[in-house]
Design a protein around this motif. Structure first.
Motif, mmCIF file in Angstrom:
data_model
loop_
_atom_site.group_PDB
_atom_site.id
_atom_site.type_symbol
_atom_site.label_atom_id
_atom_site.label_comp_id
_atom_site.label_asym_id
_atom_site.label_seq_id
_atom_site.Cartn_x
_atom_site.Cartn_y
_atom_site.Cartn_z
ATOM 1 N N LEU A 229 53.040 82.620 27.940
ATOM 2 C CA LEU A 229 54.257 81.873 27.632
ATOM 3 C C LEU A 229 54.014 80.731 26.661
ATOM 4 N N GLY A 230 52.852 80.106 26.763
ATOM 5 C CA GLY A 230 52.559 78.975 25.889
ATOM 6 C C GLY A 230 52.580 79.407 24.432
ATOM 7 N N ALA A 267 61.470 82.030 37.316
ATOM 8 C CA ALA A 267 60.257 82.278 38.100
ATOM 9 C C ALA A 267 59.047 82.426 37.182
ATOM 10 N N LEU A 268 59.261 83.088 36.057
ATOM 11 C CA LEU A 268 58.183 83.301 35.097
ATOM 12 C C LEU A 268 57.655 81.958 34.594
ATOM 13 N N LEU A 269 58.578 81.059 34.274
ATOM 14 C CA LEU A 269 58.187 79.741 33.780
ATOM 15 C C LEU A 269 57.468 78.953 34.853
ATOM 16 N N ALA A 271 55.830 80.105 37.351
ATOM 17 C CA ALA A 271 54.561 80.700 37.762
ATOM 18 C C ALA A 271 53.442 80.374 36.790
ATOM 19 N N TYR A 272 53.787 79.972 35.577
ATOM 20 C CA TYR A 272 52.786 79.757 34.544
ATOM 21 C C TYR A 272 51.947 78.526 34.883
ATOM 22 N N PRO A 273 50.643 78.676 35.037
ATOM 23 C CA PRO A 273 49.836 77.519 35.416
ATOM 24 C C PRO A 273 49.753 76.505 34.271
ATOM 25 N N VAL A 274 50.228 75.324 34.520
ATOM 26 C CA VAL A 274 50.297 74.300 33.489
ATOM 27 C C VAL A 274 48.978 73.544 33.443
ATOM 28 N N PRO A 275 48.393 73.380 32.256
ATOM 29 C CA PRO A 275 47.116 72.679 32.187
ATOM 30 C C PRO A 275 47.279 71.175 32.351
ATOM 31 N N LYS A 284 57.039 75.531 43.324
ATOM 32 C CA LYS A 284 56.966 76.736 42.499
ATOM 33 C C LYS A 284 57.810 77.833 43.099
#
Lengths: 335, 316, 341
Positions: A229-230, A267-269, A271-275, A284
């Motif tokens: 996603l990023g 949900a997709l957004l 679920a994305y692991p944010v650094p 979540k």
């Protein structure tokens, strides 16, 4: 900066689309029995429609098996669609003769995920790059060498590399070659099929930056297919989210990220692991279960088996993609 | 699965049909004919012509073929030109010894090839590995007649442990041990030849499996490397090996022809050589037909074996 | 009882090749407390997987730990016999791998593979082991565990297989779980499920976790401490907050700057580290990062820096391998990232 980007988007929406996809379907038959009867279809892409405007990047995201790559392959005519129309610059690709099609192929190019397996290992880079030029007779033979040198410089590779073979390059360099090969034909639209997914983080950034620069320099239009996603957000002006062969939401990048309307996009957004470790404890949405098989998709809204907000209507009625700037296919969109 | 087998058998029919036509043509293209082979110098030309006429050899080829095919549909393989016995009973007499020889050879080949192949793969580039590779090279390249004659010279003449040939001692009691003693040399010769190529299959198949992630998982569980190699790796490496039985059977048939001849083994291979010598068309056609069926059938077995040994493969 | 569960000290792992030895990991040192989660981050070829395989002693025929020690509960894993090591593998230290699709043996049932380790280490009967396996599958959220026991791996999805791997790894209640890129091959929503599961396990069993990944997002979410590796060496070590808030090494900064964020409004340009990771056959002299570092000085080309504590660090748990002094490190701080809002 804001002004500039705004200006760009307004220009692109006012002009007519370079590519229109209408009700595209790509079904693969499942055969069974002595006579290979067709007993069903894998509905890889199941009726999608969208437009891409000149100079913009449309991001196509979704999980594996959602049909995003199949869509890309259908657009560059690597596969013949089961149904639906692909209209490039106002003309339906299905109506073209094979001679006209050859011309169109130079306008539509694709960059693949794995740059290594898409480059013939027994050919030197110079040959790999000059081949399409000679085949399409785009330049005079004596100009080919110069054109190849130029394109290498454009993608940031030393000219001296023309004599090397694909295995002598690193992953990032190979992807530059893949980009050079697509770019050398002066295409109008490039389908980027997960071009950075196989690369290391620091190399991903190099390739993403290169793609952005090239787009500006050559007024390219991108269909950027990705699952990271990023990366998709970084490069796209608009984003379409796919789930099980359908587009569930399509909108401007910032709208999708700030205000997702489809529960799946949201949900997709989430679920994305944010650094960013400070955000690790944020609430979540973790979807339960796996993506159903595209051979036997759920009734009604295909997402209803995993949707946290499912209601009885969702199981029966197929939602249609509604809305002008921000379209969503959901009976009960989030606000 | 059942449907798959039916479909495969249906596809095999036209193939078989083509094979018989091809065989028929080749056999008839060979110089000489059956009558030339068994005439004695006292026979007159008229007699020979009459004999040819009686055997139907003067009819056009397609007519001869049609007749043979027609009889085949009634389950009749005809009569041997040289022994005047029904072909089917000739073959039936020889089938048993050939099957015994082939099965023993196959078992020997596997017994040699599997352990050696595993050893050679698990110790890649070691002395044992090089030794094995050399051995398999010999197995593949030394012709079986040479190996056979060498074996007879060494083990029947220099060290008279085994008989030189035949299946039973002439005038002997023809007991079980007697047959086994006769069987060992030809089976070893035939088996080693096949083991040569099979060792390479086992080695490469095992090497491929040894690099798989699931073996690392097995080791990470704390399993002894013996279990990792002989349970987790071998079971996967055997998938291609079990299935090459189907590919080895045609080789076996070919190998058996030569080996049986050298060791005077009364099997189908010997019968084949004899029938070629006497241009015994009906017997040759029947033998070739049988060989074709065996090859097609073993191919089918190969594919079926795949789904038996590999849970990932399902036919429908 | 030792203070640390795992103490890796100056580990050096080499691989024997036809052309001599290639050093894959050098001077790697770190400690892990019971129940703690450590993240090892780096790009492909940085030695993060080799480090974990050195701990498990699963380097294969050609890999050897040449120098250094790996103390697990005070026991040096590099010195014990193979049979003692087998008792530890899958029992006290277990491991899950990147590719759930290929990490399970395709020709054995899930049950068969589950029970193998359980019977070996816990000395249970076949019946008890089966019952226990079903419990384990249930605890990692596998639906219909009894039926799944008799299934072959190919009939499960990637996420389900990774759950099986986790159930298998946890069944003997290990003190340390090594997870080598556990979610890289999975889709985002499935990745979220697996990370959630690992977090639950951590609180439930108090297992120490060593998570190896190239994804900074995953470590930001999971790890207490982070080690950044580059070209076979540790270049920076800190607790997760310090590392993201105040990275010192130019490589760490570049790595953080090169990930596109989804929580920023708009990014004009990503920071990218020029060039590519050097190969082990062709390692630069001095600091291994100097070929790609924009702050490289004369000294960086000649002398290799040590991993030393960052001066004036309040928490005293931040180490960096760089010649830039405190002031210079601070000076490189802002600005690399061109962010426009």
């Amino acid at each position: 900066m804001i002004l500039e980007s705004l200006k760009e988007t307004t220009i692109s929406t006012e002009s007519s689309p370079i590519l229109q996809v209408r009700n595209l379907k790509q079904h693969y038959p499942i055969t069974k029995g002595i006579l290979s009867r067709t007993v069903g279809h894998v509905k890889a892409v199941d009726g999608i429609s969208f437009d891409i405007f000149p100079g913009e990047t449309l991001g196509l995201v979704g999980e594996s098996g959602c049909g995003k790559s199949t869509t890309g392959r259908a657009i560059v005519q690597l596969e013949k669609p089961t149904e639906g129309e692909i209209i490039f610059e106002g003309k339906n690709l299905a109506d073209f003769s094979s001679r006209e099609m050859r011309k169109i192929r130079t306008d539509l190019q694709i960059i693949f995920q794995d740059p290594y397996s898409s480059l013939n290992p027994r050919k030197r880079i110079g040959d790999l790059l000059s081949e399409p030029l000679l085949f399409h007779k785009l330049v005079e033979p004596f100009e080919v060498k110069k054109k190849v040198d130029d394109i290498l410089e454009v993608v940031g590779l030393p000219r001296a590399y023309v004599g090397r073979y694909p295995h002598e390059f690193s992953g990032g360099q190979r992807q530059r070659i893949g980009i050079a090969r697509a770019l050398i034909l002066n295409p109008k639209l490039i389908v980027c099929d997960e071009p950075v997914s196989a690369l290391d983080v620091s190399i991903q950034a190099q390739v993403l930056n290169l793609l952005k620069d090239l787009q500006k320099e050559f007024q390219l239009t991108f269909l950027f297919i990705g699952h990271g996603l990023g990366a998709v957000k970084y490069i796209s002006d608009r984003i379409a989210v796919m789930y099980l062969g359908n587009i569930v939401e399509i909108a401007k990048t910032e709208d999708i990220f700030k205000n997702p309307k489809h529960p799946y996009s949201s949900a997709l957004l989430s679920a994305y692991p944010v650094p960013n470790p400070h955000l690790r404890n944020k609430e979540k949405i973790v979807l339960q279960g796996d993506v159903p098989s595209p051979a036997n998709p759920p009734s009604g809204c295909k997402f209803h088996t995993r949707c946290p907000f499912v209601q009885s209507k969702c199981r029966e009625e197929v939602p249609v993609l509604k809305g002008i700037d921000h379209s969503v296919a959901c009976h009960f969109p989030l606000s | 699965m059942f449907q798959y087998i039916i479909r495969r058998i249906l596809i095999a029919v036209p193939v078989l049909f083509g094979v018989t036509i091809f065989n028929f043509l080749i056999i008839n293209l060979a110089p000489g004919n059956p009558v030339d082979m068994f005439v004695n110098p006292n026979m007159s030309v008229a007699d020979i012509t009459a004999k040819k006429e009686a055997l139907g050899l003067n009819d056009p080829l397609w007519e001869q073929y049609g007749r043979w095919m027609g009889n085949l549909f009634q389950g009749d393989f005809g009569y041997s030109f040289s022994t005047y016995e029904p072909v089917i009973s000739n073959i039936a007499d020889r089938l048993g010894p050939t099957l015994l020889l082939m099965a023993t050879a196959l078992v020997i080949a596997y017994l040699i090839a599997i352990p050696i192949g595993i050893l050679s793969a698990t110790r890649q580039y070691s002395f044992i590995d090089y030794l094995t590779t050399t051995f398999s090279f010999f197995g593949i390249s030394v012709p079986s007649f040479f190996l056979g004659l060498g074996a007879i010279y060494l083990f029947a003449i220099v060290f008279p442990i085994f008989p030189t040939g035949g299946m039973n001692t002439l005038g002997g009691s023809a007991g079980f041990t007697d047959t086994i003693m006769h069987l060992i040399l030809p089976a070893l010769v035939l088996g080693t030849g096949i083991a040569g190529s099979m060792v390479r299959y086992v080695r490469s198949s095992m090497l491929e499996v040894l690099g798989q992630d699931y073996l690392r998982t097995a080791r990470a569980k704390g399993l002894h490397h013996f279990i990792v190699n002989n349970k987790h790796a071998l079971r996967n490496a055997l998938i291609p090996i079990v299935t090459i039985i189907g590919l080895e059977i045609p080789l076996l048939i070919g190998g058996a022809v030569v080996t049986e001849q050298i060791f005077q083994w009364p099997g189908l291979g010997q019968l084949t050589i004899q029938s070629i010598g006497s241009r015994d068309y009906p017997t040759l056609m029947a033998l070739n037909f049988l060989a074709a069926i065996t090859v097609l059938f073993s191919n089918l077995i190969t594919d079926v074996m795949y789904s038996v040994v590999d849970p990932r493969i399902k036919y429908n | 009882m030792a203070k640390y569960l795992l103490e890796v000290d100056k580990l050096q792992t080499v691989f024997k090749t036809g052309k001599g030895e290639v050093t894959s990991v050098e001077e790697v040192s770190f400690q892990l407390k019971p129940g703690q989660t450590i993240g090892i981050v780096g790009e492909s070829g940085c030695g993060k997987s080799v480090t974990s395989l050195s701990i498990m002693r699963l380097l294969g025929k050609h890999g050897i730990v040449k120098k250094g020690s790996i103390l697990f509960n005070g026991l040096d894993l590099t010195k014990i016999s193979e049979s003692e090591m087998r008792n530890i593998r899958g029992n006290e230290i277990s491991m899950i791998f990147q590719e759930p699709m290929t990490s399970l043996n395709p020709v054995f049932t899930i049950g068969n593979q589950m029970m193998e380790g359980i019977r070996l280490h816990m000395k249970l009967s076949k019946k008890e082991a089966r019952k226990y396996s079903i419990e384990m599958l249930n605890s990692v959220g596998i639906p219909r565990p009894e039926a799944i026991m008799d299934e072959f791996p190919h009939s499960l999805s990637g996420g389900m297989r990774q759950r099986v791997m986790i159930a298998m790894a946890l069944s003997c209640n290990p003190k340390l779980l090594i997870a080598d890129e556990p979610t890289t091959a999975l889709d985002v929503t499935i990745q979220a499920q697996i990370l959630e599961l690992m977090k639950n396990i951590r609180t439930k069993f108090n297992t120490a976790i060593m998570i190896i990944t190239h994804d900074l997002g995953v470590v930001a979410e999971m790890a207490d401490r982070i080690i950044v590796m580059y070209a076979g060496q540790v270049v920076e070590e800190a607790n997760v907050f310090t590392l993201f808030d105040n990275p010192k090494h130019p490589y760490t900064k570049g790595l953080i700057g090169s990930i596109p964020h989804i929580d920023y409004d708009a990014e004009e340009r990503l920071v990218s580290i020029p060039g590519a990771v050097p190969s082990f056959q062709n390692m630069p002299t001095g600091c291994r990062f100097h070929t790609r570092c924009e702050f490289a000085m004369e000294r960086c080309l000649q002398q290799q820096p040590d991993l030393i504590p960052v001066p004036n660090d309040e928490l005293d748990d931040h180490k960096v391998r760089c010649w830039l002094g405190e002031e210079e490190l601070a000076a490189t701080q802002p600005g690399n990232r061109e962010v426009t809002v």
